[in-house]
Design a protein around this motif. Structure first.
Motif, mmCIF file in Angstrom:
data_model
loop_
_atom_site.group_PDB
_atom_site.id
_atom_site.type_symbol
_atom_site.label_atom_id
_atom_site.label_comp_id
_atom_site.label_asym_id
_atom_site.label_seq_id
_atom_site.Cartn_x
_atom_site.Cartn_y
_atom_site.Cartn_z
ATOM 1 N N ILE A 196 0.841 -1.207 0.000
ATOM 2 C CA ILE A 196 0.000 0.000 0.000
ATOM 3 C C ILE A 196 0.869 1.247 0.000
ATOM 4 C CG2 ILE A 196 -1.649 1.325 1.381
ATOM 5 C CD1 ILE A 196 -2.892 -1.366 2.198
ATOM 6 N N GLY A 197 1.929 1.230 0.805
ATOM 7 C CA GLY A 197 2.848 2.368 0.827
ATOM 8 C C GLY A 197 3.502 2.598 -0.521
ATOM 9 N N GLY A 198 3.864 1.524 -1.216
ATOM 10 C CA GLY A 198 4.435 1.664 -2.550
ATOM 11 C C GLY A 198 3.459 2.262 -3.540
ATOM 12 N N CYS A 199 2.206 1.851 -3.452
ATOM 13 C CA CYS A 199 1.181 2.416 -4.340
ATOM 14 C C CYS A 199 0.965 3.901 -4.060
ATOM 15 C CB CYS A 199 -0.129 1.651 -4.183
ATOM 16 S SG CYS A 199 -0.052 -0.046 -4.777
ATOM 17 N N VAL A 200 0.969 4.257 -2.791
ATOM 18 C CA VAL A 200 0.823 5.677 -2.425
ATOM 19 C C VAL A 200 1.990 6.477 -2.983
ATOM 20 C CG1 VAL A 200 0.849 7.272 -0.473
ATOM 21 C CG2 VAL A 200 -0.612 5.258 -0.400
ATOM 22 N N CYS A 201 3.193 5.927 -2.897
ATOM 23 C CA CYS A 201 4.358 6.639 -3.418
ATOM 24 C C CYS A 201 4.311 6.777 -4.940
ATOM 25 C CB CYS A 201 5.639 5.934 -2.987
ATOM 26 S SG CYS A 201 6.050 6.190 -1.257
ATOM 27 N N VAL A 202 3.778 5.780 -5.633
ATOM 28 C CA VAL A 202 3.653 5.880 -7.092
ATOM 29 C C VAL A 202 2.723 7.030 -7.466
ATOM 30 C CG1 VAL A 202 2.752 4.704 -9.144
ATOM 31 C CG2 VAL A 202 4.253 3.489 -7.570
ATOM 32 N N VAL A 203 1.594 7.133 -6.775
ATOM 33 C CA VAL A 203 0.648 8.210 -7.062
ATOM 34 C C VAL A 203 1.246 9.560 -6.701
ATOM 35 C CG1 VAL A 203 -1.605 9.161 -6.437
ATOM 36 C CG2 VAL A 203 -1.358 6.721 -6.818
ATOM 37 N N TRP A 204 1.908 9.632 -5.551
ATOM 38 C CA TRP A 204 2.508 10.884 -5.098
ATOM 39 C C TRP A 204 3.625 11.318 -6.044
ATOM 40 C CZ3 TRP A 204 5.019 11.526 0.428
ATOM 41 C CH2 TRP A 204 5.229 12.876 0.680
ATOM 42 N N ALA A 205 4.428 10.376 -6.524
ATOM 43 C CA ALA A 205 5.506 10.701 -7.456
ATOM 44 C C ALA A 205 4.950 11.195 -8.789
ATOM 45 C CB ALA A 205 6.396 9.485 -7.672
ATOM 46 N N ALA A 206 3.819 10.641 -9.210
ATOM 47 C CA ALA A 206 3.201 11.100 -10.455
ATOM 48 C C ALA A 206 2.730 12.541 -10.342
ATOM 49 C CB ALA A 206 2.032 10.195 -10.821
ATOM 50 N N GLY A 239 6.137 14.481 -6.359
ATOM 51 C CA GLY A 239 6.574 14.403 -4.974
ATOM 52 C C GLY A 239 8.076 14.590 -4.829
ATOM 53 N N PRO A 240 8.555 14.521 -3.604
ATOM 54 C CA PRO A 240 9.990 14.680 -3.368
ATOM 55 C C PRO A 240 10.813 13.540 -3.962
ATOM 56 C CG PRO A 240 8.811 14.284 -1.302
ATOM 57 C CD PRO A 240 7.794 14.366 -2.379
ATOM 58 N N ARG A 241 12.133 13.712 -3.933
ATOM 59 C CA ARG A 241 13.027 12.761 -4.585
ATOM 60 C C ARG A 241 12.925 11.367 -3.978
ATOM 61 N NH1 ARG A 241 18.984 14.558 -5.875
ATOM 62 N NH2 ARG A 241 17.703 15.846 -7.228
ATOM 63 N N TRP A 242 12.811 11.257 -2.659
ATOM 64 C CA TRP A 242 12.753 9.936 -2.039
ATOM 65 C C TRP A 242 11.477 9.196 -2.431
ATOM 66 C CZ3 TRP A 242 8.871 8.433 1.246
ATOM 67 C CH2 TRP A 242 8.114 9.419 1.835
ATOM 68 N N VAL A 243 10.394 9.959 -2.658
ATOM 69 C CA VAL A 243 9.138 9.328 -3.084
ATOM 70 C C VAL A 243 9.283 8.785 -4.502
ATOM 71 C CG1 VAL A 243 6.717 9.800 -3.639
ATOM 72 C CG2 VAL A 243 7.704 10.706 -1.549
ATOM 73 N N ARG A 244 9.970 9.536 -5.356
ATOM 74 C CA ARG A 244 10.201 9.046 -6.720
ATOM 75 C C ARG A 244 11.067 7.796 -6.707
ATOM 76 N NH1 ARG A 244 10.551 14.844 -7.864
ATOM 77 N NH2 ARG A 244 12.814 14.688 -7.647
ATOM 78 N N GLY A 245 12.011 7.723 -5.766
ATOM 79 C CA GLY A 245 12.844 6.520 -5.643
ATOM 80 C C GLY A 245 12.045 5.312 -5.202
ATOM 81 N N VAL A 246 11.192 5.497 -4.206
ATOM 82 C CA VAL A 246 10.348 4.392 -3.728
ATOM 83 C C VAL A 246 9.381 3.966 -4.827
ATOM 84 C CG1 VAL A 246 8.581 3.740 -2.045
ATOM 85 C CG2 VAL A 246 10.577 5.053 -1.306
ATOM 86 N N ALA A 247 8.859 4.932 -5.573
ATOM 87 C CA ALA A 247 7.943 4.602 -6.664
ATOM 88 C C ALA A 247 8.659 3.807 -7.751
ATOM 89 C CB ALA A 247 7.343 5.881 -7.247
ATOM 90 N N ALA A 248 9.900 4.177 -8.057
ATOM 91 C CA ALA A 248 10.662 3.448 -9.076
ATOM 92 C C ALA A 248 10.918 2.016 -8.626
ATOM 93 C CB ALA A 248 11.977 4.171 -9.353
#
Length: 76
Positions: free
Chosen positions: A14-24, A27-36
């Motif tokens: 769920i956290g990964g999915c949230v980071c994907v949406v936030w990165a789209a 979002g900040p750089r760490w969120v884009r890393g988690v999304a990747a």
């Protein structure tokens, strides 16, 4: 013990999915890393599933998901 492990996996997913949406949304750089990382793991799992012969490109309706040929909507 296994319930804690499954709950942990669920929280990570769920956290990964949230980071994907936030990165789209920029979002900040760490969120884009988690999304990747999340998207890469998803691609790896999908490719391994296809190699086992359970991909979505197979013929026929193998389950209750996705309509079969008899759901064309024409009555006549």
């Amino acid at each position: 013990m296994i319930m804690f492990a499954l709950a942990g996996v669920l929280v990570l997913a769920i956290g990964g999915c949230v980071c994907v949406v936030w990165a789209a949304r920029g979002g900040p750089r760490w969120v884009r890393g988690v999304a990747a990382v999340t998207l890469t793991i998803g691609h790896i799992l999908r490719d391994s599933n296809r190699r086992r012969g359970r991909g979505s490109n197979g013929g026929g309706n193998s389950g209750s998901w996705g309509g079969g040929s008899d759901s064309s909507g024409s009555d006549g």
